[in-house]
Write a protein that holds these residues in place. Structure first.
Motif, PDB file in Angstrom:
ATOM      1  N   GLU A 187       0.835  -1.199   0.000  1.00 53.39           N
ATOM      2  CA  GLU A 187       0.000   0.000   0.000  1.00 53.39           C
ATOM      3  C   GLU A 187       0.872   1.252   0.000  1.00 53.39           C
ATOM      4  O   GLU A 187       0.603   2.216  -0.725  1.00 53.39           O
ATOM      5  CB  GLU A 187      -0.928   0.000   1.214  1.00 53.39           C
ATOM      6  N   ARG A 188       1.924   1.245   0.799  1.00 54.44           N
ATOM      7  CA  ARG A 188       2.842   2.388   0.829  1.00 54.44           C
ATOM      8  C   ARG A 188       3.462   2.616  -0.548  1.00 54.44           C
ATOM      9  O   ARG A 188       3.621   3.754  -0.992  1.00 54.44           O
ATOM     10  CB  ARG A 188       3.951   2.168   1.859  1.00 54.44           C
ATOM     11  N   MET A 189       3.805   1.522  -1.223  1.00 60.56           N
ATOM     12  CA  MET A 189       4.470   1.636  -2.517  1.00 60.56           C
ATOM     13  C   MET A 189       3.553   2.270  -3.559  1.00 60.56           C
ATOM     14  O   MET A 189       3.926   3.247  -4.211  1.00 60.56           O
ATOM     15  CB  MET A 189       4.918   0.252  -2.994  1.00 60.56           C
ATOM     16  N   ILE A 190       2.357   1.740  -3.740  1.00 60.66           N
ATOM     17  CA  ILE A 190       1.507   2.215  -4.836  1.00 60.66           C
ATOM     18  C   ILE A 190       0.839   3.545  -4.519  1.00 60.66           C
ATOM     19  O   ILE A 190       0.422   4.263  -5.426  1.00 60.66           O
ATOM     20  CB  ILE A 190       0.448   1.169  -5.248  1.00 60.66           C
ATOM     21  N   ALA A 191       0.734   3.890  -3.237  1.00 57.23           N
ATOM     22  CA  ALA A 191       0.121   5.159  -2.855  1.00 57.23           C
ATOM     23  C   ALA A 191       1.164   6.249  -2.636  1.00 57.23           C
ATOM     24  O   ALA A 191       0.812   7.407  -2.427  1.00 57.23           O
ATOM     25  CB  ALA A 191      -0.722   4.984  -1.598  1.00 57.23           C
ATOM     26  N   GLY A 192       2.451   5.890  -2.660  1.00 55.55           N
ATOM     27  CA  GLY A 192       3.503   6.873  -2.454  1.00 55.55           C
ATOM     28  C   GLY A 192       3.495   7.455  -1.057  1.00 55.55           C
ATOM     29  O   GLY A 192       3.586   8.665  -0.866  1.00 55.55           O
ATOM     30  N   LEU A 193       3.399   6.582  -0.057  1.00 51.16           N
ATOM     31  CA  LEU A 193       3.281   7.022   1.330  1.00 51.16           C
ATOM     32  C   LEU A 193       4.639   7.025   2.031  1.00 51.16           C
ATOM     33  O   LEU A 193       5.522   6.228   1.706  1.00 51.16           O
ATOM     34  CB  LEU A 193       2.323   6.099   2.088  1.00 51.16           C
ATOM     35  N   PRO A 194       4.808   7.908   3.014  1.00 50.94           N
ATOM     36  CA  PRO A 194       6.082   7.969   3.742  1.00 50.94           C
ATOM     37  C   PRO A 194       6.253   6.791   4.692  1.00 50.94           C
ATOM     38  O   PRO A 194       5.328   6.005   4.899  1.00 50.94           O
ATOM     39  CB  PRO A 194       5.973   9.290   4.515  1.00 50.94           C
ATOM     40  N   GLU A 195       7.433   6.711   5.277  1.00 49.87           N
ATOM     41  CA  GLU A 195       7.708   5.712   6.311  1.00 49.87           C
ATOM     42  C   GLU A 195       6.767   5.949   7.494  1.00 49.87           C
ATOM     43  O   GLU A 195       6.300   7.080   7.716  1.00 49.87           O
ATOM     44  CB  GLU A 195       9.156   5.840   6.792  1.00 49.87           C
ATOM     45  N   PRO A 196       6.468   4.891   8.257  1.00 53.91           N
ATOM     46  CA  PRO A 196       5.646   5.088   9.460  1.00 53.91           C
ATOM     47  C   PRO A 196       6.291   6.107  10.404  1.00 53.91           C
ATOM     48  O   PRO A 196       7.519   6.209  10.480  1.00 53.91           O
ATOM     49  CB  PRO A 196       5.607   3.698  10.093  1.00 53.91           C
ATOM     50  N   ASP A 197       5.445   6.862  11.107  1.00 51.11           N
ATOM     51  CA  ASP A 197       5.968   7.844  12.056  1.00 51.11           C
ATOM     52  C   ASP A 197       6.421   7.158  13.341  1.00 51.11           C
ATOM     53  O   ASP A 197       6.385   5.926  13.453  1.00 51.11           O
ATOM     54  CB  ASP A 197       4.955   8.962  12.312  1.00 51.11           C
ATOM     55  N   ASP A 198       6.826   7.952  14.317  1.00 49.00           N
ATOM     56  CA  ASP A 198       7.365   7.399  15.570  1.00 49.00           C
ATOM     57  C   ASP A 198       6.351   6.570  16.334  1.00 49.00           C
ATOM     58  O   ASP A 198       6.716   5.721  17.152  1.00 49.00           O
ATOM     59  CB  ASP A 198       7.886   8.533  16.463  1.00 49.00           C
ATOM     60  N   PHE A 234       2.230   5.022  12.838  1.00 50.96           N
ATOM     61  CA  PHE A 234       1.176   5.343  11.890  1.00 50.96           C
ATOM     62  C   PHE A 234       1.760   5.675  10.516  1.00 50.96           C
ATOM     63  O   PHE A 234       2.805   6.319  10.406  1.00 50.96           O
ATOM     64  CB  PHE A 234       0.346   6.535  12.368  1.00 50.96           C
ATOM     65  N   ILE A 235       1.041   5.253   9.476  1.00 53.28           N
ATOM     66  CA  ILE A 235       1.357   5.677   8.114  1.00 53.28           C
ATOM     67  C   ILE A 235       0.406   6.820   7.797  1.00 53.28           C
ATOM     68  O   ILE A 235      -0.820   6.658   7.843  1.00 53.28           O
ATOM     69  CB  ILE A 235       1.188   4.528   7.111  1.00 53.28           C
ATOM     70  N   ASN A 236       0.954   7.976   7.505  1.00 58.71           N
ATOM     71  CA  ASN A 236       0.151   9.182   7.368  1.00 58.71           C
ATOM     72  C   ASN A 236      -0.176   9.492   5.912  1.00 58.71           C
ATOM     73  O   ASN A 236       0.722   9.630   5.079  1.00 58.71           O
ATOM     74  CB  ASN A 236       0.889  10.364   7.999  1.00 58.71           C
TER      75      ASN A 236
END
Length: 197
Positions: A82-93, A96-98
């Motif tokens: 999901e992070r890859m195809i949506a272009g999402l950042p690394e999880p926060d501290d 959470f994936i924002n």
């Protein structure tokens, strides 16, 4: 195969990050998208371009591919995919994936296998959409009642022409005797490397 084919299945959707330098296209980070449930490719075409002379239609150029969408249903995305195809950042501290200003969906290649039957024979055919961009990913969930309500995830991506000299928007492979052979075509196209154990 001498007869027509009827589609009997959809499986093994893959994605890979798309990049290009001029007309040279490369892929990286190939991975399985999820387990496939169904897929629908809906291309759009420009109008025919007709030339009239002597009061009649003298020449006609057929409409060309002008974009489209691919809608897929899968069992559910893993976080990294999901992070890859949506272009999402690394999880926060806090883990959470924002989804926010730091989200930037990349172009990706999308491949899958169509299972068909013809004259009693089952074959497998790889399909590749060389350049797509997924839209925002929806989330749906319902409480369980007396029986499990198997819930899936719907994904939509915009189809574009790639940056090769031929400006391809879809690639359809040959028919293979096994699903593994068809999947290997997709893996090779997306430059997939098996992880080291």
């Amino acid at each position: 195969m001498k007869e027509g084919v009827v589609t009997t299945g959809f499986s093994k959707p893959w994605v890979a990050l798309y990049s290009n330098v001029g007309t040279t296209v490369t892929y990286s980070g190939a991975r399985r998208l999820a387990r496939g449930v169904d897929v629908n490719i809906s291309p759009e075409s420009s109008d025919d371009n007709n030339f009239y002379a002597d009061n009649v239609e003298a020449e006609s150029a057929a409409g060309m591919f002008a974009g489209g969408t691919v809608e897929s249903t899968v069992d559910g995305l893993l976080t990294e995919t999901e992070r890859m195809i949506a272009g999402l950042p690394e999880p926060d501290d806090e883990g959470f994936i924002n989804y926010g200003e730091n989200q930037s969906a990349p172009y990706v290649g999308y491949g899958f296998i169509r299972r068909v039957m013809s004259g009693g024979e089952t074959k497998y055919q790889p399909f590749i959409l060389p350049k797509v961009k997924f839209g925002n990913i929806s989330t749906e969930a319902a409480t369980q009642e007396d029986e499990i309500d198997w819930q899936t995830q719907s994904l939509t991506a915009a189809i574009q022409r790639d940056d090769t000299a031929d400006k391809n928007w879809k690639k359809v492979g040959s028919f293979y005797d096994t699903e593994a052979a068809a999947e290997n075509v997709i893996k090779t196209f997306f430059n997939y490397t098996e992880p080291t154990p």
